[in-house]
Scaffold this motif. Structure first.
Motif, PDB file in Angstrom:
ATOM      1  N   UNK A 197       0.725  -1.496  -0.387  1.00  0.00           N
ATOM      2  CA  UNK A 197       0.154  -0.235   0.440  1.00  0.00           C
ATOM      3  C   UNK A 197       0.837   1.255  -0.401  1.00  0.00           C
ATOM      4  N   UNK A 198       2.062   1.490  -0.460  1.00  0.00           N
ATOM      5  CA  UNK A 198       2.673   2.371  -0.619  1.00  0.00           C
ATOM      6  C   UNK A 198       2.092   3.266  -1.742  1.00  0.00           C
ATOM      7  N   UNK A 199       2.873   4.321  -1.515  1.00  0.00           N
ATOM      8  CA  UNK A 199       1.896   5.270  -3.089  1.00  0.00           C
ATOM      9  C   UNK A 199       2.853   4.668  -3.723  1.00  0.00           C
ATOM     10  N   UNK A 200       2.740   4.746  -5.223  1.00  0.00           N
ATOM     11  CA  UNK A 200       3.530   4.083  -6.209  1.00  0.00           C
ATOM     12  C   UNK A 200       5.143   4.846  -6.105  1.00  0.00           C
ATOM     13  N   UNK A 201       5.227   6.224  -5.897  1.00  0.00           N
ATOM     14  CA  UNK A 201       6.413   6.109  -6.463  1.00  0.00           C
ATOM     15  C   UNK A 201       7.572   6.005  -4.988  1.00  0.00           C
ATOM     16  N   UNK A 202       7.066   6.060  -3.855  1.00  0.00           N
ATOM     17  CA  UNK A 202       7.563   5.623  -3.501  1.00  0.00           C
ATOM     18  C   UNK A 202       7.819   3.712  -3.020  1.00  0.00           C
ATOM     19  N   UNK A 203       6.777   2.420  -3.531  1.00  0.00           N
ATOM     20  CA  UNK A 203       7.051   1.638  -3.809  1.00  0.00           C
ATOM     21  C   UNK A 203       8.032   1.576  -5.196  1.00  0.00           C
ATOM     22  N   UNK A 204       8.565   2.272  -5.918  1.00  0.00           N
ATOM     23  CA  UNK A 204       9.899   1.709  -7.359  1.00  0.00           C
ATOM     24  C   UNK A 204      10.784   2.344  -6.369  1.00  0.00           C
ATOM     25  N   UNK A 205      11.145   3.149  -4.730  1.00  0.00           N
ATOM     26  CA  UNK A 205      12.111   2.983  -4.431  1.00  0.00           C
ATOM     27  C   UNK A 205      11.954   1.797  -3.488  1.00  0.00           C
ATOM     28  N   UNK A 206      11.193   1.502  -2.688  1.00  0.00           N
ATOM     29  CA  UNK A 206      11.442   0.273  -1.846  1.00  0.00           C
ATOM     30  C   UNK A 206      11.648  -0.943  -2.285  1.00  0.00           C
ATOM     31  N   UNK A 207      11.177  -1.128  -3.916  1.00  0.00           N
ATOM     32  CA  UNK A 207      11.600  -2.363  -4.409  1.00  0.00           C
ATOM     33  C   UNK A 207      12.815  -2.578  -4.024  1.00  0.00           C
ATOM     34  N   UNK A 208      13.864  -2.092  -4.586  1.00  0.00           N
ATOM     35  CA  UNK A 208      15.335  -2.458  -4.683  1.00  0.00           C
ATOM     36  C   UNK A 208      15.875  -2.730  -2.913  1.00  0.00           C
ATOM     37  N   UNK A 209      15.092  -2.221  -1.828  1.00  0.00           N
ATOM     38  CA  UNK A 209      15.155  -2.291  -1.124  1.00  0.00           C
ATOM     39  C   UNK A 209      14.729  -3.089  -0.032  1.00  0.00           C
ATOM     40  N   UNK A 210      13.904  -3.794  -0.614  1.00  0.00           N
ATOM     41  CA  UNK A 210      13.064  -5.155  -0.375  1.00  0.00           C
ATOM     42  C   UNK A 210      13.927  -6.096  -0.614  1.00  0.00           C
ATOM     43  N   UNK A 211      14.680  -5.314  -2.173  1.00  0.00           N
ATOM     44  CA  UNK A 211      14.984  -7.118  -2.544  1.00  0.00           C
ATOM     45  C   UNK A 211      16.545  -7.318  -2.292  1.00  0.00           C
ATOM     46  N   UNK A 212      17.382  -6.379  -1.213  1.00  0.00           N
ATOM     47  CA  UNK A 212      18.479  -5.940  -0.740  1.00  0.00           C
ATOM     48  C   UNK A 212      18.343  -6.362   0.872  1.00  0.00           C
ATOM     49  N   UNK A 213      17.084  -6.807   1.673  1.00  0.00           N
ATOM     50  CA  UNK A 213      16.518  -7.057   2.706  1.00  0.00           C
ATOM     51  C   UNK A 213      16.349  -8.760   2.788  1.00  0.00           C
ATOM     52  N   UNK A 214      15.319  -8.999   1.262  1.00  0.00           N
ATOM     53  CA  UNK A 214      14.751 -10.528   1.803  1.00  0.00           C
ATOM     54  C   UNK A 214      16.741 -11.047   1.495  1.00  0.00           C
ATOM     55  N   UNK A 215      17.692 -10.863   0.424  1.00  0.00           N
ATOM     56  CA  UNK A 215      18.259 -11.497   0.539  1.00  0.00           C
ATOM     57  C   UNK A 215      19.333 -11.564   1.482  1.00  0.00           C
ATOM     58  N   UNK A 216      19.221 -10.233   2.373  1.00  0.00           N
ATOM     59  CA  UNK A 216      20.515 -10.276   3.935  1.00  0.00           C
ATOM     60  C   UNK A 216      19.420 -11.206   4.518  1.00  0.00           C
ATOM     61  N   UNK A 217      18.190 -11.178   4.819  1.00  0.00           N
ATOM     62  CA  UNK A 217      17.375 -12.636   5.525  1.00  0.00           C
ATOM     63  C   UNK A 217      18.151 -14.143   5.458  1.00  0.00           C
TER      64      UNK A 217
END
Length: 136
Positions: A40-60
């Motif tokens: 539910x993040x705003x679309x502009x923030x979701x685009x930025x968040x996607x990279x962080x999500x991928x990094x967080x998943x890798x680190x997990x």
């Protein structure tokens, strides 16, 4: 779960294709989990968040692997420099783990900070993520 435990995975690391498959599957599961939480993040923030999500998943996934290695080998390694100098030191996995857990926490905090108060973030998920982000 259809995933092998990470301890079993570490045992089978000689089979690098299997190990990569298991880790990639775990990363995909973590990525899907975070994307659902932050859907539910705003679309502009979701685009930025996607990279962080991928990094967080890798680190997990990497943290799980490191935890299995630490559980298997312990927190310390013995060393010998020359004939008479011996001792113990922190295992390299522990040092990597400590650094990565800080980076993981920072990534989660950045994701939580991207969510506006009225983002519709699941309150239970938000509480858990805030707890993770506040740990140091």
């Amino acid at each position: 779960s259809d995933l092998l435990s990470f301890t079993e995975w570490r045992t089978q690391r000689g089979c690098s294709i299997l190990a990569e498959f298991i880790k990639n599957k775990y990363i995909k599961q973590e990525t899907a989990k975070y994307k659902k939480i932050f859907a539910n993040l705003p679309k502009d923030r979701l685009k930025i968040a996607t990279g962080l999500i991928e990094r967080a998943a890798f680190m997990a996934a990497s943290l799980k692997e490191l935890e299995a290695a630490i559980n298997e080998k312990g927190y310390t390694d013995e060393y010998q420099n020359g004939e008479n100098q011996r001792g113990t030191k922190k295992a390299p996995e522990v040092e990597i783990y400590n650094t990565m857990v800080k980076n993981y926490t920072a990534a989660i905090k950045a994701l939580v900070d991207m969510a506006p108060e009225d983002s519709g973030l699941d309150p239970e998920a938000a509480a858990i993520l805030n707890h993770i982000a506040k740990r140091k």
